[in-house]
Enzyme design. Structure first.
Site, PDB file in Angstrom:
ATOM      1  N   HIS A 156       3.088 -39.481  25.209  1.00 29.13           N
ATOM      2  CA  HIS A 156       3.463 -40.348  26.334  1.00 29.13           C
ATOM      3  C   HIS A 156       4.933 -40.149  26.700  1.00 29.13           C
ATOM      4  O   HIS A 156       5.589 -41.058  27.214  1.00 29.13           O
ATOM      5  CB  HIS A 156       3.182 -41.816  26.017  1.00 29.13           C
ATOM      6  CG  HIS A 156       1.783 -42.090  25.571  1.00 29.13           C
ATOM      7  ND1 HIS A 156       0.738 -42.220  26.457  1.00 29.13           N
ATOM      8  CD2 HIS A 156       1.261 -42.205  24.329  1.00 29.13           C
ATOM      9  CE1 HIS A 156      -0.379 -42.423  25.781  1.00 29.13           C
ATOM     10  NE2 HIS A 156      -0.090 -42.411  24.478  1.00 29.13           N
TER      11      HIS A 156
ATOM     12  N   SER B 106      18.948 -18.925  41.576  1.00 29.23           N
ATOM     13  CA  SER B 106      19.104 -19.831  42.714  1.00 29.23           C
ATOM     14  C   SER B 106      20.035 -19.169  43.713  1.00 29.23           C
ATOM     15  O   SER B 106      21.000 -18.498  43.345  1.00 29.23           O
ATOM     16  CB  SER B 106      19.685 -21.164  42.250  1.00 29.23           C
ATOM     17  OG  SER B 106      20.123 -21.928  43.362  1.00 29.23           O
TER      18      SER B 106
END
Length: 480
Positions: free
Chosen positions: A188, A313
């Protein structure tokens, strides 16, 4: 300048354009010319069986009025598909432009080759008079189902499986290599019982190995039984022939497929749905792997090896983007969508025949193309990463609260034995650890404040987040 005016034609899909170098290996098996070549193989092998019968040592024609074919004549027939080249593709296309029927165009293409037999062999041959034997008692789907099955079977064997096997082998190798490397689990998204990196990779290897077994057991069915699966035309021409045995011999021993005795005009395609369901399932497992590794990279568990000269990038020079995993993720989704559609569409046919399957099956190559593209990128991505042991160690050392599980479980055992002060062990540990930053000293103090026997206290005190991995290392052995 219109792009449509440029020659050679610009590819519409990325499989034949941007990614052609990664998917072109499938052209040999799942392209339109590959299918037509396979159709020719089916046609000429059917001719040879009808002319020569079963027994290679005692040729007895199944069709009366035909003399057994010589080795030279058989070789000539088999050379027709094997010599299907650029000019052959153009000649077939010319026939199809007239017939508007791709299988009929194959038949006429073979007829042309029979007309040229005497010239090419340099002597008289009965091949020139055997046009009637081409496509004898066949419906187009007799040829198509066998050809597609052989194309798909060979594509899986020669392209898809080797690439999938490379990933499984690599995961298995890395699972062994990292079997003892501790890793903080996140359930979780929250710190949880530690594991090992090797065990987590082994989970994926094990899942994929199960699917490999399904691929190994996969049937590839075929039929050659006429217009509605009744051998009607066969029996009308030669009622004394055991056509069921002939069909079984041809499908199994000449085509290398599994015999389907009960069909309509089409082979029912259930084997295709089974195969594509398996591949789609494999895609989903690999998708899970790609996403997990992407998140491990983001978290710092894995470090990427920069490619010299590559740009991560356009504006942030420091970045090394996990683009191979993102590419794999997207292409696996597209492949799944296509395979799932194939599964749903191919298993249905209106009464004895409709043409939806024919159109749908033209996308088999695309479905495998996106899968192979994803495999290629995923494998490349896996080879370009390595564990960040320092980060993993620090992450574990920052989360001593994960030892709450073994402590409260040991307290449960003590409570069962009647030891005082061990009541409500879960709640005691929860009060100490939940919502707090816990240190090694906090853990040791808690253990010493409880009535553990010396052996249990020593065992619990010796635990660290890095050593609390249970039998994770031993579980790797299940990959063998």
């Amino acid at each position: 300048m219109k792009l449509t005016d440029i020659s050679p034609a610009i590819a519409l899909t990325p499989l034949d354009g941007r990614y052609h170098s990664q998917t072109s290996c499938l052209v040999e098996y799942l392209s339109e010319p590959a299918l037509n070549r396979e159709r020719m193989r089916v046609e000429v092998e059917w001719m040879i069986l009808l002319a020569n019968g079963y027994d290679a040592n005692n040729f007895t024609p199944i069709v009366k009025g035909v003399n057994p074919l010589s080795d030279e004549e058989c070789e000539y027939l088999r050379s027709i598909p094997e010599n299907f080249d650029k000019d052959g593709i153009a000649r077939h296309a010319a026939h199809e432009a007239v017939t508007h029927h791709d299988v009929k165009a194959v038949e006429y293409y073979i007829d042309d080759a029979l007309d040229q037999a005497e010239e090419k062999l340099g002597h008289k041959t009965q091949l020139s008079s055997l046009k009637t034997l081409v496509h004898f008692a066949c419906t187009s789907e007799d040829i198509n189902n066998l050809s597609i099955a052989r194309c798909v079977k060979n594509a899986v064997k020669n392209v898809y499986r080797p690439q999938l096997d490379s990933i499984v082998d690599y995961l298995t190798q890395k699972a062994q290599e990292y079997r003892d490397m501790p890793l903080l689990s996140l359930t979780h998204g929250q710190p949880a019982t530690p594991t090992t990196l090797g065990k987590e990779l082994a989970v994926y290897a094990y899942r994929l190995k199960r699917q490999q077994k399904h691929l190994n057991a996969q049937e590839y069915l075929g039929k050659i039984n006429g217009a509605t699966g009744t051998f009607g035309a066969h029996v009308a021409a030669f009622p004394e022939v055991d056509w069921i045995s002939v069909s079984k011999e041809f499908v199994e021993n000449r085509m290398g497929l599994d015999f389907n005795p009960l069909t309509t005009q089409i082979e029912s395609h259930d084997w295709q749905a089974e195969l594509y369901s398996t591949v789609s399932h494999i895609n989903h497992i690999l998708h899970n792997l790609a996403v997990d590794v992407w998140m491990y990279i983001s978290r710092g568990v894995f470090v990427q090896v920069p490619v010299k000269g590559a740009t991560g990038s356009s504006t942030m020079p420091h970045k090394v983007n996990p683009i191979r995993f993102e590419n794999a993720e997207a292409n696996l989704e597209i492949s799944c969508a296509l395979f799932d559609t194939l599964c749903a569409t191919l298993t249905e046919s209106r009464w004895q025949r409709d043409l939806t399957d024919s159109t749908t099956q033209r996308n088999i190559g695309s479905a495998f193309g996106y899968a192979v593209l994803a495999l290629n990128n995923l494998f490349g991505g896996l080879q370009s990463i390595h564990p960040n042991a320092d980060f993993m160690s620090k992450e574990l050392d920052d989360n001593w609260e994960v030892l709450g599980e073994p402590i409260q479980t040991a307290m449960r055992a003590e409570e069962i034995a009647g030891v005082e002060g061990m009541e409500r062990p879960y709640e005691q540990v929860k009060e100490l650890m939940r919502g707090h930053h816990i240190t090694q000293e906090d853990v040791e103090a808690f253990i010493s404040s409880r009535n553990f026997d010396d052996e249990t206290a020593k065992r619990l005190t010796s635990l660290t987040p890095a050593t609390y991995t249970g039998l994770a290392s031993k579980l790797i052995d299940f990959l063998k």
